[in-house]
Design an enzyme around this catalytic site. Structure first.
Site, PDB file in Angstrom:
ATOM      1  N   TYR A 187       5.208   5.734  -5.439  1.00 21.31           N
ATOM      2  CA  TYR A 187       4.814   5.833  -4.035  1.00 21.31           C
ATOM      3  C   TYR A 187       5.894   6.543  -3.225  1.00 21.31           C
ATOM      4  O   TYR A 187       5.613   7.458  -2.441  1.00 21.31           O
ATOM      5  CB  TYR A 187       4.557   4.435  -3.471  1.00 21.31           C
ATOM      6  CG  TYR A 187       4.194   4.415  -2.012  1.00 21.31           C
ATOM      7  CD1 TYR A 187       2.885   4.638  -1.596  1.00 21.31           C
ATOM      8  CD2 TYR A 187       5.152   4.165  -1.031  1.00 21.31           C
ATOM      9  CE1 TYR A 187       2.537   4.617  -0.255  1.00 21.31           C
ATOM     10  CE2 TYR A 187       4.829   4.152   0.311  1.00 21.31           C
ATOM     11  CZ  TYR A 187       3.514   4.369   0.694  1.00 21.31           C
ATOM     12  OH  TYR A 187       3.191   4.346   2.024  1.00 21.31           O
ATOM     13  N   ILE A 220       3.182  -1.104   8.980  1.00 18.55           N
ATOM     14  CA  ILE A 220       2.094  -1.099   9.947  1.00 18.55           C
ATOM     15  C   ILE A 220       1.059  -2.144   9.545  1.00 18.55           C
ATOM     16  O   ILE A 220       0.835  -2.391   8.350  1.00 18.55           O
ATOM     17  CB  ILE A 220       1.426   0.300  10.006  1.00 18.55           C
ATOM     18  CG1 ILE A 220       2.488   1.386  10.245  1.00 18.55           C
ATOM     19  CG2 ILE A 220       0.363   0.341  11.098  1.00 18.55           C
ATOM     20  CD1 ILE A 220       3.276   1.254  11.518  1.00 18.55           C
TER      21      ILE A 220
END
Length: 275
Positions: A187, A220
């Protein structure tokens, strides 16, 4: 003037928040995602960008294998952005036809929570293909097929309201692409690649009047962070909270509208990168 925004990964989370805000600011939206039911639900939440009292024939309708008729000026395209068959005239091209894309938002992405040696080859390929390679293919397709408007900067001397609108590509990266992170090597590598892609394309496409920018979110409030253990993490974030998709959307609107923003990288992490 109603402009057109194409948003990958636009059926939920950050992508959907960006779609809603752009729609509120006179953008017609095309959402791209793999799951039609999610796209249909997302589409129903987008406000109409047509100003009250404006007449419109609204010729577009959602495109899918089983497209339904809708009065919405927005539409969706069902498909996987990692598929070589998606970025061609048969799927996306048949939906866009002769349309121009003013803003492209690359938001499709998947996370990782495993050490590299415990991550399968298939998962590594899936993460990198979704988070990075799909952006390369998508941008290449739209620019090559001239779905993204190009010009010769005929109004380069103008500023402010007089400046010509230039199209914008907005890539969603991640703070981990800058800081790194244990248990997310594939990632992290893919998101670091997004920032390299942004820098290179800003130089390559700028002379064609296509701006390329990136947003670097921290943690987030989305489905991707729903299962994260937060106690110790929140203590490291100076603002002591996660960000919201709407706060990321505000950055996307700025990048879409500021005509001098090219290779602009906006960091939104509550101050975590400063610790």
């Amino acid at each position: 003037m109603i402009r057109h925004a194409l948003i990958t990964g636009g059926s939920r989370g950050i992508g959907l928040a960006i779609a809603r805000l752009l729609a509120k600011n006179s953008y017609r939206i095309t959402l791209v995602s793999r799951t039609e039911s999610h796209l249909q639900s997302a589409l129903s939440t987008l406000p109409d960008p047509i100003s009250p009292g404006t007449n419109s024939s609204r010729p577009t309708s959602p495109h899918s294998d089983s497209a339904s008729v809708t009065p919405s000026p927005h539409k969706y395209v069902v498909g996987s952005v990692t598929s070589g068959m998606f970025w061609n005239k048969h799927i996306l091209g048949s939906s866009l036809r002769h349309e121009v894309v003013d803003v492209m938002v690359n938001c499709a992405g998947i996370g990782q929570n495993s050490l590299l040696v415990r991550t399968t080859v298939e998962d590594i390929d899936k993460i990198v293909d979704t988070n990075l390679t799909s952006m390369l293919h998508g941008i290449r397709y739209l620019v090559k097929k001239r779905h993204i408007r190009r010009s010769d900067f005929g109004d380069r001397g103008k500023v402010g309201r007089e400046a010509e609108f230039t199209p914008c590509i907005i890539n969603i990266a991640s703070l981990l692409g800058v800081k790194g992170g244990r248990g997310a090597v594939a990632y992290v590598a893919s998101k670091a690649g997004v920032l390299g892609l942004t820098r290179a394309l800003a130089a390559e496409l700028g002379p064609q009047s296509i701006r390329v920018n990136a947003i670097v979110p921290g943690y987030i409030e989305t489905d991707m962070t729903a299962d994260i253990e937060r106690t110790s993490l929140l203590s490291k974030i100076p603002l002591r909270r996660f960000g919201t998709p709407d706060e990321i959307a505000q950055a996307a609107l700025f990048l879409a509208t500021n005509q001098y923003a090219n290779n602009c990288v906006i960091n939104l992490d509550g101050g975590l990168s400063a610790t």
